[in-house]
Design an enzyme around this catalytic site. Sequence first.
Site, PDB file in Angstrom:
ATOM      1  N   ALA A 167      67.472  -0.022  -6.129  1.00 23.19           N
ATOM      2  CA  ALA A 167      68.523   0.872  -5.658  1.00 23.19           C
ATOM      3  C   ALA A 167      68.146   1.647  -4.403  1.00 23.19           C
ATOM      4  O   ALA A 167      68.926   2.475  -3.940  1.00 23.19           O
ATOM      5  CB  ALA A 167      68.890   1.856  -6.770  1.00 23.19           C
TER       6      ALA A 167
ATOM      7  N   ASN B  99      63.598   3.782 -12.218  1.00 24.28           N
ATOM      8  CA  ASN B  99      62.988   2.627 -11.580  1.00 24.28           C
ATOM      9  C   ASN B  99      62.818   2.838 -10.082  1.00 24.28           C
ATOM     10  O   ASN B  99      61.893   2.310  -9.471  1.00 24.28           O
ATOM     11  CB  ASN B  99      63.823   1.369 -11.839  1.00 24.28           C
ATOM     12  CG  ASN B  99      63.564   0.777 -13.207  1.00 24.28           C
ATOM     13  OD1 ASN B  99      62.427   0.665 -13.649  1.00 24.28           O
ATOM     14  ND2 ASN B  99      64.627   0.413 -13.903  1.00 24.28           N
TER      15      ASN B  99
ATOM     16  N   HIS C   3      69.842   8.808  -3.746  1.00 23.46           N
ATOM     17  CA  HIS C   3      68.388   8.675  -3.741  1.00 23.46           C
ATOM     18  C   HIS C   3      67.861   9.070  -2.361  1.00 23.46           C
ATOM     19  O   HIS C   3      68.390   8.620  -1.346  1.00 23.46           O
ATOM     20  CB  HIS C   3      67.975   7.229  -4.032  1.00 23.46           C
ATOM     21  CG  HIS C   3      68.624   6.656  -5.258  1.00 23.46           C
ATOM     22  ND1 HIS C   3      68.207   6.968  -6.531  1.00 23.46           N
ATOM     23  CD2 HIS C   3      69.659   5.792  -5.394  1.00 23.46           C
ATOM     24  CE1 HIS C   3      68.958   6.307  -7.407  1.00 23.46           C
ATOM     25  NE2 HIS C   3      69.850   5.598  -6.741  1.00 23.46           N
TER      26      HIS C   3
END
Length: 263
Positions: free
Chosen positions: A119, A186, A216
């Site tokens: 991601a 992750n 993120h």
Amino acid sequence: MQIGIIGTGAIGGYVRDELKRRGFAVRALLVLPELLEETAGEFPDFVCVSSAADLPDDIDHMIDCGGHVALKIHGPEILRRGIDLTTVSVGGLADAGLYSDLDRAAAEGNATIYIVSGAIGALDCLRAARVGNLQSVTYTGRKPPKAWKGSPADEQLDLDHVAGDAQVHFEGTARAAAIQYPENANVAAAVALAGAGFDQTQVTLIADPNVDRNIHEIVATGDFGRFSFEIRGNALPGNPKSSAIAAMSVVSRLEQEAQRIRF
């Protein structure tokens, strides 16, 4: 390339369908024993198994979309059989014992385990930066409260009623984040592996009622200078914990493997 996939969840389903659409030979599905009969009925065109030992002999690449537990159960046996393995369960590598088991199994089987970017982006920059003196790396994960459901955030916050200001529910190392949040961190693990390592990468996880996407951010400093990177990603339909770009990164990795000129 004869491909098998671990898992039939949101990411596994996307990867399966997209690879087939692009002409890849996806032949096998590896699932939990209790799901074997149901899966075989739903996907009669696939070889469905519940153990790595039962995979067809001509499978030469497996894709793990099954999570940390699946990687631990099946990963070493797949690699020992000489089958390359691509995994999105990067956080599982925070377990030093599993990391060693996978490394040893890959050596025994002369196979390779590939970690996808998942991601987050900018991991190529982090890998380059660690050649010099990588002084600090921080990762901040900000998601809507519902995306943290089922994680340790449930024990700290009333995720159904978070309102107003964003709430921090974790601060610590990437190793601790990956172990405590196996379905949500992750990205932190990928950042750690690409850069400063699990124990030197600092992580903050936030439940924010003011956002509707998973956000993120990486900030790194070192001999190279300083960089910051942010991605605002959509989740896969039906699963707010699964990133669309994470699933896409698996397909991209397999496409690179099939090309003669690669990034």
